[in-house]
Design a protein around this motif. Sequence first.
Motif, mmCIF file in Angstrom:
data_model
loop_
_atom_site.group_PDB
_atom_site.id
_atom_site.type_symbol
_atom_site.label_atom_id
_atom_site.label_comp_id
_atom_site.label_asym_id
_atom_site.label_seq_id
_atom_site.Cartn_x
_atom_site.Cartn_y
_atom_site.Cartn_z
ATOM 1 N N SER A 135 38.760 47.592 39.559
ATOM 2 C CA SER A 135 38.473 47.580 38.131
ATOM 3 C C SER A 135 39.264 46.456 37.489
ATOM 4 O O SER A 135 40.346 46.102 37.963
ATOM 5 C CB SER A 135 38.864 48.922 37.493
ATOM 6 N N PRO A 136 38.741 45.899 36.395
ATOM 7 C CA PRO A 136 39.500 44.864 35.695
ATOM 8 C C PRO A 136 40.846 45.420 35.239
ATOM 9 O O PRO A 136 40.923 46.538 34.734
ATOM 10 C CB PRO A 136 38.618 44.520 34.498
ATOM 11 N N TRP A 154 42.350 43.502 46.129
ATOM 12 C CA TRP A 154 41.595 43.722 44.893
ATOM 13 C C TRP A 154 40.441 42.737 44.797
ATOM 14 O O TRP A 154 40.602 41.558 45.070
ATOM 15 C CB TRP A 154 42.563 43.542 43.731
ATOM 16 N N LEU A 214 36.318 42.238 42.616
ATOM 17 C CA LEU A 214 35.425 42.736 41.580
ATOM 18 C C LEU A 214 33.982 42.429 41.936
ATOM 19 O O LEU A 214 33.690 41.430 42.594
ATOM 20 C CB LEU A 214 35.739 42.079 40.231
ATOM 21 N N ASP A 273 32.444 42.936 34.732
ATOM 22 C CA ASP A 273 33.821 43.217 35.145
ATOM 23 C C ASP A 273 34.615 41.925 35.297
ATOM 24 O O ASP A 273 35.804 41.868 34.961
ATOM 25 C CB ASP A 273 33.830 43.984 36.470
ATOM 26 N N ALA A 333 37.949 41.000 33.206
ATOM 27 C CA ALA A 333 39.193 40.653 33.885
ATOM 28 C C ALA A 333 39.719 39.302 33.415
ATOM 29 O O ALA A 333 40.927 39.127 33.194
ATOM 30 C CB ALA A 333 38.976 40.633 35.394
ATOM 31 N N ALA A 374 43.207 38.635 31.196
ATOM 32 C CA ALA A 374 44.281 37.967 31.942
ATOM 33 C C ALA A 374 45.069 36.968 31.116
ATOM 34 O O ALA A 374 46.057 36.403 31.586
ATOM 35 C CB ALA A 374 43.692 37.248 33.156
#
Length: 335
Positions: A83-84, A249, A251, A256, A260, A264
């Motif tokens: 997930s973001p 990780w 995505l 998403d 993200a 960020a």
Amino acid sequence: MEELERHRAELTGYCYRMLGSGFEAEDAVQETLVKAWRGLDRYDPDRAPLRSWLFHIATNVCLDMLRGAQRRARAMDLGPAGSPGPDLGPPLPGHAWIMPIPDSRVLPADPAELAVERETVRLAFVAALQHLPPRQRAVLILRDVLRWSAAEVAELLAGSVASVNSALQRARATLSEMPAHGGPSEVPARGGPSEVPARGGLSEVPARGGEVDRRLLERYVDAFERYDVSGLVALLHEDATMSMPPFAWWLRGREDIREAMLAADAPCGGSRLVAAGTANGSPAFGQYLGGEPFALLVVEVSGERVSATTTYLDPRLFPLFGLPMSFAGPPRIGG
């Protein structure tokens, strides 16, 4: 030694598919050529052609390197999409990852062969190969990628034709159960026997038979360097993926990815991308932050959109791709 060197690219491609790492493939080929040079006085051309003899040595080198080794993978092979958010989890060691390799090190110059072999070094296909036991992996590469006959493979592996055919059948069955990775049906039929200068322009990215629209790459690089999230996301497929080894990780989906990137706070703002040719059949770029090497970015394209990006946070890759270890170009921030 010149006669041995003529086989370096093909051997590197073979070892790369076996090992899943450009660094390890080059080490394996170097060891193969050294062993061959030292054993030339014992080589009997009446028993086997030079190419077959070199592949025999390379196979043994790779099998030795794979003994007890952990399977290399991509982030999407290790678990579901994340997930973001800021929590990327702990980084995994370098030996956990499928690592990229420049096409120039492994692919033939002949355009008739290039399109076929490019598909067999795609990151997804190389990752799928790592699910096979080493000897099955060798059999499948030799038979389905390099198109050796069953008899030739049996001689190389000191086995029988029946055992080679059995191993090939099991390897194909394993890959056919992995539709996300692509099985041997994705290896196109091919001909033949059955059985550092100034860089930065997109002209450094070789043409790929019309598969990649240079204008798409130009727009991608422009949006990336300006950290234009909306412009960047607009170039992605709806189900595009983004991963950043050494973090597991990853995505899936451009919404998403958009979330993200927006959350960020532009950690890559001011980046410059320097074209690095192609890696595993896809355009590659060196990403510089503050003039320093930060990551190797591999951009996979399908149709008129970007389908996946893999950002290798490993500056050790820069020399492998002929990229300088500093970049003096001015930063580009904002629109």
